[in-house]
Design an enzyme around this catalytic site. Structure first.
Site, PDB file in Angstrom:
ATOM      1  N   HIS A 136       0.747  -1.235  -0.076  1.00  0.00           N
ATOM      2  CA  HIS A 136      -0.216  -0.227  -0.156  1.00  0.00           C
ATOM      3  C   HIS A 136       1.337   1.624   0.090  1.00  0.00           C
ATOM      4  O   HIS A 136       0.361   2.124  -1.141  1.00  0.00           O
ATOM      5  CB  HIS A 136      -1.069  -0.163   1.194  1.00  0.00           C
ATOM      6  CG  HIS A 136      -1.462   1.387   1.649  1.00  0.00           C
ATOM      7  ND1 HIS A 136      -3.302   1.460   1.020  1.00  0.00           N
ATOM      8  CD2 HIS A 136      -1.556   2.053   1.967  1.00  0.00           C
ATOM      9  CE1 HIS A 136      -3.674   2.650   1.613  1.00  0.00           C
ATOM     10  NE2 HIS A 136      -2.925   2.981   2.114  1.00  0.00           N
ATOM     11  N   GLU A 137       1.900   1.540   0.751  1.00  0.00           N
ATOM     12  CA  GLU A 137       2.905   2.604   0.637  1.00  0.00           C
ATOM     13  C   GLU A 137       3.574   2.637   0.085  1.00  0.00           C
ATOM     14  O   GLU A 137       3.727   3.714  -0.976  1.00  0.00           O
ATOM     15  CB  GLU A 137       3.741   2.579   2.178  1.00  0.00           C
ATOM     16  CG  GLU A 137       3.034   2.494   3.582  1.00  0.00           C
ATOM     17  CD  GLU A 137       1.842   3.947   3.841  1.00  0.00           C
ATOM     18  OE1 GLU A 137       2.318   4.738   3.552  1.00  0.00           O
ATOM     19  OE2 GLU A 137       0.634   3.748   4.265  1.00  0.00           O
ATOM     20  N   HIS A 140       1.326   3.902  -3.250  1.00  0.00           N
ATOM     21  CA  HIS A 140       1.374   6.038  -2.918  1.00  0.00           C
ATOM     22  C   HIS A 140       2.625   6.520  -3.226  1.00  0.00           C
ATOM     23  O   HIS A 140       2.546   7.108  -4.949  1.00  0.00           O
ATOM     24  CB  HIS A 140       1.259   5.605  -2.124  1.00  0.00           C
ATOM     25  CG  HIS A 140      -0.133   6.193  -0.744  1.00  0.00           C
ATOM     26  ND1 HIS A 140      -0.770   6.772  -1.623  1.00  0.00           N
ATOM     27  CD2 HIS A 140      -0.653   5.383   0.767  1.00  0.00           C
ATOM     28  CE1 HIS A 140      -1.610   6.492  -0.742  1.00  0.00           C
ATOM     29  NE2 HIS A 140      -1.484   6.104   0.327  1.00  0.00           N
TER      30      HIS A 140
HETATM   31 ZN    ZN Z   1      -2.526   5.138   2.247  1.00  0.00          ZN
END
Ligand code: ZN
Length: 269
Positions: A136-137, A140
């Site tokens: 997830h990071e 980003h």
């Molecule tokens: Zn996030």
């Protein structure tokens, strides 16, 4: 002032709208990538110098973070190279760190500098869950969400000044905006929230990346439910700070899990 901002926004948007290779979405990116990388490296080293890093060789937790991170990085590199899009990871020189901090947080700066806080590990208690949150990071970062947020913040607070100029004129504010835009600011008293659209993109592509690396994306539902429970009554880390409803997000994650499973091969682990 608002008219001026609008004028700048329209002027720069013609020149600075770019389609992200990972998401295919057009973004307004005003901050020069080379300047951003430079600032990012400075802030990354500054963060590491001020926080207690769990060193390699002494901790199974540190080994976990490094192992999962490296597998993700390898799988992402192979995938986008095979897709004919090596530019996605061209500027990524990966590093994975574990720091002593009770907060359940993690972030990835441009160029693949990833930090996981020890407070996250009891929630991401197995490698599949850790891959979900690290994916997830990383998503980003690959989707340029930090630059997008930094661009919006600089437009609103510094009238669209170039990063190099802003660093000379208002160094403290500019650095704060950077830390907030990358989710590092949560320990410094507040983050700029990622938009719902950005969060959903990070959920979607992060799960695909976890699956490509051989981690089971199904773990995402259990993990995000545990995160939601953990965050009750606490100041939330970036990934929960903008969500009107955790349940709605988890419903959406279930749909992304089905998609990510198409990329899942446990043998890749
Ligand atoms: Zn996030």
């Amino acid at each position: 002032m608002r008219d001026l901002v609008l004028f700048i926004l329209i002027s720069v948007s013609v020149a600075s709208c770019q389609k992200n290779v990972v998401t295919g979405r057009s973004q307004l990116l005003l901050v020069d990538e080379v300047e951003l990388q430079k600032l990012s490296l400075q802030q990354y080293h500054d963060f590491l110098s001020k926080n207690k890093i769990v060193g390699p060789g002494f901790s199974t937790d540190q080994a976990r973070v490094e192992r999962v991170g490296k597998r993700l990085a390898h799988a992402i590199g192979v995938y986008y190279t095979n897709q004919g899009k090596p530019e996605v990871v061209k500027d990524f020189h990966w590093e994975f760190n574990l720091v002593e901090n009770k907060e359940a947080n993690a972030w990835c700066m441009p160029g693949g500098k990833v930090v996981v806080y020890t407070g996250l590990l009891p929630i991401a208690s197995n490698d599949d869950a850790l891959a979900v949150v690290m994916g997830h990071e990383i998503a980003h970062a690959l989707a340029d969400h930090g630059n997008e947020r930094m661009s919006q913040a600089m437009l609103q607070q510094l009238g669209g000044e170039a990063l190099s100029v802003a660093l000379i004129n208002k160094p403290g504010l500019t650095r704060d905006l950077f830390l907030q835009a990358y989710g590092v600011g949560s320990t410094l008293g507040g983050t700029l929230p990622f938009s719902r659209k950005q969060e959903l993109e990070a959920d979607r592509y992060g799960l695909i990346m976890a699956a490509l690396a051989g981690y089971d994306p199904s773990e995402a539902v259990v993990f995000w439910q545990a995160m939601a429970k953990h965050a009750e009554g606490r100041s939330s880390p970036e990934w929960l700070s903008t969500h009107p409803s955790d349940e709605k997000r988890i419903e959406q994650v279930r749909i992304y899990v089905v998609e990510a499973k198409k990329y899942y091969n446990p043998k890749n682990q």
